[in-house]
Write an enzyme that holds these catalytic residues in place. Structure first.
Site, PDB file in Angstrom:
ATOM      1  CD1 TRP A   6      27.602 -22.936  21.143  1.00 19.79           C
ATOM      2  CD2 TRP A   6      27.809 -24.879  22.166  1.00 19.79           C
ATOM      3  NE1 TRP A   6      26.736 -23.726  20.479  1.00 19.79           N
ATOM      4  CE2 TRP A   6      26.717 -25.015  21.148  1.00 19.79           C
ATOM      5  CE3 TRP A   6      27.912 -25.902  23.101  1.00 19.79           C
ATOM      6  CZ2 TRP A   6      26.013 -26.098  20.948  1.00 19.79           C
ATOM      7  CZ3 TRP A   6      27.250 -27.037  22.970  1.00 19.79           C
ATOM      8  CH2 TRP A   6      26.201 -27.224  21.498  1.00 19.79           C
ATOM      9  CE  LYS A   7      32.809 -15.994  22.561  1.00 27.22           C
ATOM     10  NZ  LYS A   7      32.935 -14.640  22.434  1.00 27.22           N
ATOM     11  CG  HIS A  63      38.568 -16.282  21.219  1.00 27.99           C
ATOM     12  ND1 HIS A  63      38.082 -15.142  22.366  1.00 27.99           N
ATOM     13  CD2 HIS A  63      37.572 -16.345  20.400  1.00 27.99           C
ATOM     14  CE1 HIS A  63      37.041 -14.906  21.875  1.00 27.99           C
ATOM     15  NE2 HIS A  63      36.631 -15.455  20.817  1.00 27.99           N
ATOM     16  CD  GLU A 104      37.089 -14.028  16.598  1.00 27.47           C
ATOM     17  OE1 GLU A 104      35.828 -14.213  16.198  1.00 27.47           O
ATOM     18  OE2 GLU A 104      37.766 -14.498  17.804  1.00 27.47           O
ATOM     19  N   GLY A 160      31.352  -9.727  20.529  1.00 25.63           N
ATOM     20  CA  GLY A 160      30.357  -9.395  21.670  1.00 25.63           C
ATOM     21  C   GLY A 160      29.699  -8.210  21.779  1.00 25.63           C
ATOM     22  CB  SER A 192      29.168  -8.458  16.230  1.00 24.83           C
ATOM     23  OG  SER A 192      29.426  -8.105  17.759  1.00 24.83           O
ATOM     24  N   GLY A 228      28.035 -15.540  19.939  1.00 21.00           N
ATOM     25  CA  GLY A 228      26.729 -15.535  20.572  1.00 21.00           C
ATOM     26  C   GLY A 228      25.775 -16.040  19.791  1.00 21.00           C
TER      27      GLY A 228
HETATM   28  P1  PGA Z   1      30.424 -13.010  18.895  1.00 21.65           P
HETATM   29  O1  PGA Z   1      31.868 -13.624  19.188  1.00 21.65           O
HETATM   30  O2  PGA Z   1      30.182 -13.453  17.623  1.00 21.65           O
HETATM   31  O3  PGA Z   1      29.657 -13.045  20.130  1.00 21.65           O
HETATM   32  O4  PGA Z   1      31.066 -11.462  18.831  1.00 21.65           O
HETATM   33  C1  PGA Z   1      32.837 -14.047  18.487  1.00 21.65           C
HETATM   34  C2  PGA Z   1      33.818 -14.731  18.948  1.00 21.65           C
HETATM   35  O5  PGA Z   1      34.299 -14.486  20.307  1.00 21.65           O
HETATM   36  O6  PGA Z   1      34.551 -15.452  18.236  1.00 21.65           O
END
Ligand code: PGA
Length: 220
Positions: free
Chosen positions: A8-9, A90, A147, A153, A185, A205
């Site tokens: 969720w950040k 991250h 990642e 994002g 994403s 997201g």
């Molecule tokens: P995202 O983020 O799915 O919105 O690209 C992935 C992440 O930051 O782990």
């Protein structure tokens, strides 16, 4: 086992968290582990409710021990709570807080020693150093999340031949049996792409949308 980890950040307030829980409808099938890395203020609140997913933490202090560390959450603080996983490294921590591999590995090792599995996020440039430093630990004691920074994002998820090639390379570098997730994403539309190459997904997201995250759990 497939791992579907949401992140969720720094999003949502309490009313939005409650809405998410009400709309969350996934029945987690056996063979899948579903966890959501939530802002730590919601952790205890969610951990005491029967909500169908496991809350986890998004980060941990570099200081392993309790003490005069205002604002930090240490591994020792987690004693008696023991979330199964904690994210470390991250790319937003690396970019916005200057975290190096050394910092990330210190956090990961503190967690491993406390028998909490870090989910160690990395892009290709960090891979070799991480692999060398993790050799002393059993691959069962941690998870990795590949990642690609450009995919986070942006809607530009890695796919097709490049995805296959990168995972092949990554699996050659890390110890056999290491669980490796893909993140960047991921959506309900593209999650099936990661089924063959990875052991699961790390979702940013799309994990904020309960209906979409439910679909991701079903399709991952
Ligand atoms: P995202 O983020 O799915 O919105 O690209 C992935 C992440 O930051 O782990």
């Amino acid at each position: 086992m497939r791992y579907i980890i949401g992140n969720w950040k720094a999003n949502l307030d309490l009313a939005e968290v409650d809405n998410f829980c009400q709309e969350w409808a996934a029945a987690v099938p056996s063979g899948k582990t579903v966890a959501l890395a939530v802002p730590c203020v919601f952790y205890a609140y969610l951990a005491t409710r029967k909500i169908g997913f496991t809350p986890i933490l998004q980060d941990i202090s570099i200081f392993g021990e309790n003490g005069a560390r205002t604002g930090e959450i240490t591994v020792e603080n987690l004693r008696g709570i023991e979330p199964p996983f904690v994210l470390v490294g991250h790319s937003e921590r690396r970019r916005d807080f200057g975290e190096t591999n050394e910092v990330v590995l210190t956090k990961a090792k503190n967690l491993i020693k406390a028998k909490i599995a870090p989910i160690i996020c990395f892009d290709l440039e960090q891979m070799e150093e991480l692999a060398a430093s993790l050799k002393e630990f059993s691959p069962e004691s941690y998870l990795l999340a590949y990642e690609p920074v450009d995919a986070i994002g942006t809607g530009k998820n890695l796919n097709g031949e490049l995805l296959q090639a990168q995972f092949k390379l990554i699996r050659q570098v890390f110890a056999p049996g290491t669980k490796i997730l893909y993140g960047g994403s991921v959506t309900a539309e593209n999650v099936a792409e990661y089924h063959e190459v990875s052991d699961g997904v790390l979702v940013g997201g799309a994990s904020l949308k309960p209906q979409e995250f439910t679909q991701i759990v079903e399709r991952a």
